[in-house]
Design a protein around this motif. Structure first.
Motif, PDB file in Angstrom:
ATOM      1  N   ASP A 259     -20.547  74.211  86.178  1.00 44.16           N
ATOM      2  CA  ASP A 259     -19.373  74.526  85.443  1.00 44.16           C
ATOM      3  C   ASP A 259     -19.276  73.108  84.483  1.00 44.16           C
ATOM      4  O   ASP A 259     -18.889  73.045  83.548  1.00 44.16           O
ATOM      5  CB  ASP A 259     -18.140  74.482  86.271  1.00 44.16           C
ATOM      6  CG  ASP A 259     -17.956  75.873  86.903  1.00 44.16           C
ATOM      7  OD1 ASP A 259     -18.462  76.817  86.452  1.00 44.16           O
ATOM      8  OD2 ASP A 259     -17.326  75.722  88.029  1.00 44.16           O
ATOM      9  N   THR A 263     -18.865  73.183  80.593  1.00 44.03           N
ATOM     10  CA  THR A 263     -17.935  72.235  79.705  1.00 44.03           C
ATOM     11  C   THR A 263     -18.508  71.483  78.975  1.00 44.03           C
ATOM     12  O   THR A 263     -17.970  71.105  77.700  1.00 44.03           O
ATOM     13  CB  THR A 263     -17.016  71.454  80.885  1.00 44.03           C
ATOM     14  OG1 THR A 263     -16.375  72.512  81.859  1.00 44.03           O
ATOM     15  CG2 THR A 263     -15.904  70.790  80.157  1.00 44.03           C
ATOM     16  N   HIS A 266     -19.531  72.818  75.913  1.00 41.28           N
ATOM     17  CA  HIS A 266     -18.640  72.980  74.964  1.00 41.28           C
ATOM     18  C   HIS A 266     -17.881  72.011  74.136  1.00 41.28           C
ATOM     19  O   HIS A 266     -17.894  72.116  72.907  1.00 41.28           O
ATOM     20  CB  HIS A 266     -17.299  73.790  75.455  1.00 41.28           C
ATOM     21  CG  HIS A 266     -17.577  75.247  75.935  1.00 41.28           C
ATOM     22  ND1 HIS A 266     -17.964  76.397  75.077  1.00 41.28           N
ATOM     23  CD2 HIS A 266     -17.566  75.789  77.330  1.00 41.28           C
ATOM     24  CE1 HIS A 266     -18.130  77.321  75.766  1.00 41.28           C
ATOM     25  NE2 HIS A 266     -18.087  76.991  76.928  1.00 41.28           N
ATOM     26  N   LYS A 289     -12.075  73.732  70.849  1.00 45.98           N
ATOM     27  CA  LYS A 289     -12.333  73.989  72.153  1.00 45.98           C
ATOM     28  C   LYS A 289     -11.452  72.780  72.998  1.00 45.98           C
ATOM     29  O   LYS A 289     -11.533  72.139  73.913  1.00 45.98           O
ATOM     30  CB  LYS A 289     -14.021  73.527  72.445  1.00 45.98           C
ATOM     31  CG  LYS A 289     -14.640  74.395  71.732  1.00 45.98           C
ATOM     32  CD  LYS A 289     -14.908  75.902  72.371  1.00 45.98           C
ATOM     33  CE  LYS A 289     -15.940  76.743  71.845  1.00 45.98           C
ATOM     34  NZ  LYS A 289     -16.073  77.950  72.214  1.00 45.98           N
ATOM     35  N   HIS A 292     -11.071  72.534  76.743  1.00 45.81           N
ATOM     36  CA  HIS A 292     -11.848  72.251  77.548  1.00 45.81           C
ATOM     37  C   HIS A 292     -11.784  70.622  77.886  1.00 45.81           C
ATOM     38  O   HIS A 292     -12.599  69.867  78.571  1.00 45.81           O
ATOM     39  CB  HIS A 292     -13.587  72.579  77.130  1.00 45.81           C
ATOM     40  CG  HIS A 292     -13.805  73.986  77.278  1.00 45.81           C
ATOM     41  ND1 HIS A 292     -14.114  74.401  77.989  1.00 45.81           N
ATOM     42  CD2 HIS A 292     -13.718  74.896  76.187  1.00 45.81           C
ATOM     43  CE1 HIS A 292     -14.403  75.829  78.149  1.00 45.81           C
ATOM     44  NE2 HIS A 292     -14.024  76.167  76.774  1.00 45.81           N
TER      45      HIS A 292
END
Length: 565
Positions: A259, A263, A266, A289, A292
């Motif tokens: 994850d 992240t 992004h 984004k 995020h």
């Protein structure tokens, strides 16, 4: 020796399990040794202590005590001893019956119950006979005691022997059971030791295998995750993260790392998009984004937004500043032209000011000279006034001496007046005496009249002299007062002349300083003239520079126009 925190996880886990197994093995050995020791000690207790001093042994001892007390009771004639032995006898009887009731429930086998029944019958028969003998001996006669002793041997002894045999049978039965129990315990101890050793060996093998399995289950995913994080730290955000079949903390760690990588992908992609837009001059670009950017990443996004806003504001300010510079350059060009023209006028004015300063300087020098002369004159007049003041002081002293002489004259006139009064009185007496003398004294009366007339004339002259002297003293006093005032006035004049002289000296010094200052001012005006001429040249250069600045401002406008604000 390697510390625990310096070992790899697998080695650490295996070492930890090995230590645990070693501790378990030591504890097992201690347990085995303790078990064997307990079996041996229990066997020893069974052999040497348990049965001989058990409840059955207490029964046998109590029965023997009952028989011994009975023999003693029927053998002694002393009532005190008999009473004591009777009490002991009763206690031993109760003790036997108490232990018998304790042993009875423990005999659960048929043979044991049979022996208990035999003991009950034998005890009942013996205690009945024992009571009869005690009653017989209690009659107190010697024949009764001898009869009781005889029956004790012939009748009671066989009953006691039957009771003792029944107790011995029960004892032997329990000894046999004790031996079998001892053998069973020994066999059980051997079996337990062998089983415990086998369990320890199996536990060691299982623990080591479990340790290796757990260590591999932890080490392999962590090793793969560490290798992936190593490539991740070098900028590899696209390679997949390792997968594990477990559902534990390591799996959660790998999921969190995946994850985190997603992240970061992004965020970095969005940052690239923002930086590319800024590199192309587009400062209106925004994030795509934003969801995020959480935690510390939110500060990064805020910083980027602040950077974009700051750059946009800076460029806008530059654009506005360029516009102002452009307008200012035009104003500067015009002002420079005006400054050049004004510098020429200033140069002419400075020349006139220089001529004026020269004139003022000459006037100040002349004033300084005259002030010096005035200072010298004031000193000379002050000296003359000082001499007049000394003369006035001498005059005042003369006036004082005249006043003192006039006072002395007044005293003389007073004496003359007294003499005239006495002369007048004397002439009056002479006239009286002449009148008395008649014709003879007439001539003396004439002389007396002349003397009285002279005395009156002298008195009048004295009065006139006193008046004149008083007037003279008054005038002397007035003259003295005027002389004092004149002396005070001369002192004030002298002081004033001194102040004038000091003031003239100070003014002369000030005038000299002013003359020097005016000369320095003249030099400053000369430098100002040079500066004014330099300003005129600088103004012309500034006018040219302002034209160049206007050209640069136009270029800056073209550069700023390339950015999208």
């Amino acid at each position: 020796m390697v510390k625990w925190n310096e070992m790899r996880i697998r080695k650490r886990l295996v070492s930890a399990f090995s230590v645990i197994v070693a501790i378990f093995s030591v504890v097992s050995v201690i347990v085995v040794i303790t078990l064997v020791t307990m079996v041996l000690q229990y066997t020893k207790v069974l052999d040497y202590y348990a049965f001989p001093q058990g409840n059955i042994g207490r029964l046998m001892n109590a029965s023997a005590e009952v028989r011994s007390n009975t023999r003693a009771i029927i053998g002694y004639s002393d009532t005190t001893q008999v009473a004591s032995l009777t009490s002991k006898h009763e206690n031993r009887v109760k003790e036997f019956e108490t232990y018998l009731e304790i042993v009875r429930p423990t005999m659960i086998s048929a043979e044991g119950k049979q022996y208990i029944s035999e003991i009950d019958r034998a005890w009942k028969a013996y205690i009945t006979k024992d009571n009869e003998l005690l009653e017989l001996a209690a009659s107190g006669t010697e024949e009764a005691r001898l009869e009781a002793q005889g029956k004790m041997t012939t009748e009671a002894e066989p009953l006691y022997t039957a009771l003792d045999e029944a107790l011995m049978k029960l004892m032997e039965l329990n000894v046999e059971k004790g031996d079998s129990t001892e053998a069973a315990l020994t066999s059980l101890a051997i079996i337990m030791v062998i089983a415990l050793i086998a369990v320890v060996i199996v536990a060691i093998i299982i623990c080591l295998r479990i340790a290796n399995y757990i260590a591999r289950g932890i080490e392999d995913p962590l090793k793969n995750l560490g290798e992936r994080l190593s490539t991740f730290s070098r900028g590899d955000l696209d390679s997949p993260f390792p997968v594990t079949d477990s559902q534990d903390e390591i799996s959660d760690m790998i999921d969190e790392a995946h994850d985190m990588a997603t992240t970061l992908q992004h965020i970095i992609g969005d940052m690239n998009q923002l930086l590319d837009g800024m590199a192309q001059g587009d400062f209106t670009v925004t994030t795509k984004k934003g969801e995020h950017y959480v935690g510390q990443f939110e500060h990064l996004l805020n910083g980027m937004r602040s950077t974009i806003e700051t750059m946009s504001g800076t460029l806008t300010g530059i654009h506005e500043a360029v516009q102002q510079v452009n307008a200012g350059s035009d104003n500067l060009s015009q002002a420079s032209q005006t400054l050049a023209e004004g510098a020429t006028d200033q140069a002419a004015s400075v020349e006139q000011m220089q001529a004026t300063v020269i004139t003022i300087t000459e006037g100040i020098n002349s004033t300084a000279t005259k002030l010096k002369d005035a200072y010298d004159n004031a000193n000379r007049y002050s000296e003359l006034a000082e001499g007049s003041r000394d003369n006035m002081a001498a005059l005042m002293e003369s006036m004082v001496r005249i006043s003192e002489a006039s006072q002395q004259i007044g005293h003389v006139i007073s004496e003359i007046e007294d003499i005239a009064n006495q002369t007048n009185l004397l002439s009056l007496n002479a006239s009286i005496e002449a009148a008395r003398a008649g014709e003879v004294g007439r001539g003396f009366a004439v002389v007396a009249d002349q003397i009285r007339a002279l005395a009156e004339q002298s008195a009048k002259s004295v009065i006139d002299s006193r008046t004149l002297l008083e007037d003279a003293l008054h005038e002397v006093a007035e003259g003295n007062s005027v002389a004092q005032r004149t002396s005070d006035s001369l002192q004030e004049v002298i002081n004033g002349m001194g102040e004038i002289a000091e003031t003239s000296k100070e003014l002369s010094t000030v005038a000299a300083d002013q003359a020097l200052a005016m000369e320095q001012a003249n030099e400053g005006i000369s430098r100002i003239s040079e500066i004014v001429q330099s300003n005129a040249a600088t103004a012309e250069e500034t006018s040219a520079t302002s034209e160049e600045l206007a050209a640069e401002a136009a270029c800056m406008n073209e550069l700023v126009a390339r950015f999208k604000l």
